[in-house]
Design a protein around this motif. Structure first.
Motif, mmCIF file in Angstrom:
data_model
loop_
_atom_site.group_PDB
_atom_site.id
_atom_site.type_symbol
_atom_site.label_atom_id
_atom_site.label_comp_id
_atom_site.label_asym_id
_atom_site.label_seq_id
_atom_site.Cartn_x
_atom_site.Cartn_y
_atom_site.Cartn_z
ATOM 1 N N ILE A 1 -8.929 -10.048 -5.341
ATOM 2 C CA ILE A 1 -8.846 -10.088 -3.880
ATOM 3 C C ILE A 1 -7.780 -11.132 -3.579
ATOM 4 N N ALA A 2 -6.741 -10.743 -2.876
ATOM 5 C CA ALA A 2 -5.634 -11.645 -2.575
ATOM 6 C C ALA A 2 -5.696 -12.087 -1.117
ATOM 7 N N ASP A 3 -5.240 -13.302 -0.882
ATOM 8 C CA ASP A 3 -5.151 -13.871 0.467
ATOM 9 C C ASP A 3 -6.468 -13.772 1.228
ATOM 10 N N ARG A 4 -7.545 -14.173 0.552
ATOM 11 C CA ARG A 4 -8.876 -14.172 1.176
ATOM 12 C C ARG A 4 -8.861 -14.936 2.493
ATOM 13 N N GLY A 5 -9.440 -14.318 3.517
ATOM 14 C CA GLY A 5 -9.596 -14.985 4.805
ATOM 15 C C GLY A 5 -8.347 -15.038 5.664
ATOM 16 N N LYS A 6 -7.238 -14.446 5.206
ATOM 17 C CA LYS A 6 -6.000 -14.466 5.987
ATOM 18 C C LYS A 6 -5.837 -13.124 6.700
ATOM 19 N N ALA A 7 -5.906 -13.168 8.022
ATOM 20 C CA ALA A 7 -5.831 -11.943 8.838
ATOM 21 C C ALA A 7 -4.572 -11.152 8.526
ATOM 22 N N ASN A 8 -4.713 -9.846 8.430
ATOM 23 C CA ASN A 8 -3.634 -8.895 8.158
ATOM 24 C C ASN A 8 -2.936 -9.112 6.816
ATOM 25 N N MET A 9 -3.470 -9.991 5.970
ATOM 26 C CA MET A 9 -2.912 -10.199 4.639
ATOM 27 C C MET A 9 -3.959 -9.960 3.551
ATOM 28 N N GLU A 10 -5.228 -10.181 3.890
ATOM 29 C CA GLU A 10 -6.303 -10.037 2.912
ATOM 30 C C GLU A 10 -6.299 -8.618 2.351
ATOM 31 N N ARG A 11 -6.379 -8.502 1.015
ATOM 32 C CA ARG A 11 -6.323 -7.193 0.387
ATOM 33 C C ARG A 11 -6.999 -7.205 -0.975
ATOM 34 N N LEU A 12 -7.455 -6.045 -1.350
ATOM 35 C CA LEU A 12 -8.098 -5.821 -2.639
ATOM 36 C C LEU A 12 -7.117 -5.053 -3.515
ATOM 37 N N HIS A 13 -6.891 -5.554 -4.724
ATOM 38 C CA HIS A 13 -6.012 -4.881 -5.680
ATOM 39 C C HIS A 13 -6.864 -4.175 -6.721
ATOM 40 N N LEU A 14 -6.587 -2.893 -6.929
ATOM 41 C CA LEU A 14 -7.268 -2.079 -7.935
ATOM 42 C C LEU A 14 -6.227 -1.503 -8.880
ATOM 43 N N LYS A 15 -6.609 -1.336 -10.146
ATOM 44 C CA LYS A 15 -5.741 -0.726 -11.144
ATOM 45 C C LYS A 15 -6.362 0.579 -11.603
ATOM 46 N N VAL A 16 -5.564 1.637 -11.642
ATOM 47 C CA VAL A 16 -6.031 2.948 -12.083
ATOM 48 C C VAL A 16 -5.885 3.007 -13.607
ATOM 49 N N LEU A 17 -6.998 3.216 -14.303
ATOM 50 C CA LEU A 17 -7.016 3.245 -15.764
ATOM 51 C C LEU A 17 -6.817 4.647 -16.329
ATOM 52 N N ALA A 18 -7.220 5.664 -15.570
ATOM 53 C CA ALA A 18 -7.095 7.060 -15.995
ATOM 54 C C ALA A 18 -6.921 7.913 -14.749
ATOM 55 N N ASP A 19 -6.248 9.048 -14.890
ATOM 56 C CA ASP A 19 -6.048 9.950 -13.756
ATOM 57 C C ASP A 19 -7.393 10.263 -13.102
ATOM 58 N N THR A 20 -7.420 10.197 -11.770
ATOM 59 C CA THR A 20 -8.651 10.460 -11.026
ATOM 60 C C THR A 20 -8.298 10.758 -9.576
ATOM 61 N N ASP A 21 -9.314 10.975 -8.773
ATOM 62 C CA ASP A 21 -9.141 11.145 -7.336
ATOM 63 C C ASP A 21 -9.915 10.030 -6.640
ATOM 64 N N LEU A 22 -9.280 9.353 -5.701
ATOM 65 C CA LEU A 22 -9.936 8.238 -5.005
ATOM 66 C C LEU A 22 -11.158 8.673 -4.212
ATOM 67 N N LEU A 23 -11.268 9.957 -3.926
ATOM 68 C CA LEU A 23 -12.422 10.486 -3.212
ATOM 69 C C LEU A 23 -13.743 10.046 -3.849
ATOM 70 N N TYR A 24 -13.730 9.786 -5.131
ATOM 71 C CA TYR A 24 -14.954 9.433 -5.853
ATOM 72 C C TYR A 24 -15.233 7.931 -5.878
ATOM 73 N N TYR A 25 -14.527 7.161 -5.056
ATOM 74 C CA TYR A 25 -14.693 5.705 -5.075
ATOM 75 C C TYR A 25 -14.992 5.152 -3.686
#
Length: 119
Positions: A8-32
């Motif tokens: 989680i980057a820039d915790r608590g900072k408005a319009n900057m806070e974001r979650l970074h995810l890494k895709v390990l294998a081909d998939t569809d985000l619908l399942y997350y």
């Protein structure tokens, strides 16, 4: 699980806070699904999600990154390495979600679901 939490980057900072995810294998985000909650003891989290984000149908490839901003924006994808992409999504929250000690993110992989509609 075909996706993992990086940070989680820039915790608590408005319009900057974001979650970074890494895709390990081909998939569809619908399942997350992502939700934010908090630790209730050093070893356990609350089972009450405060906010929930279910990704739309969106195919991703191994090596791609998914960045979920808690604020507002327009979904987009950009290449960052040959054959790999950064995919940006926006939760649309007016407040930051991971701004206090003990706040945490939960990533769920869902293989199937069922709904029931009140009629």
């Amino acid at each position: 699980m075909k996706i993992e939490i990086v940070q989680i980057a820039d915790r608590g900072k408005a319009n900057m806070e974001r979650l970074h995810l890494k895709v390990l294998a081909d998939t569809d985000l619908l399942y997350y699904v992502i939700f934010d909650t908090s630790y209730i003891t050093p070893d356990s989290i609350s089972n009450i999600p405060r906010h929930v984000f279910w990704f739309p149908p969106f195919p991703v490839k191994a090596g791609d990154q998914v960045i979920l901003y808690t604020g507002f924006g327009n979904q987009k994808s950009e290449p960052f390495l040959i054959g790999r992409h950064n995919h940006f999504f926006y939760w649309g929250q007016n407040v930051t979600l991971w701004n206090k000690i003990g706040d945490c993110v939960v990533l769920l992989e869902i293989s199937s679901w069922q709904t029931s509609k009140y009629e």
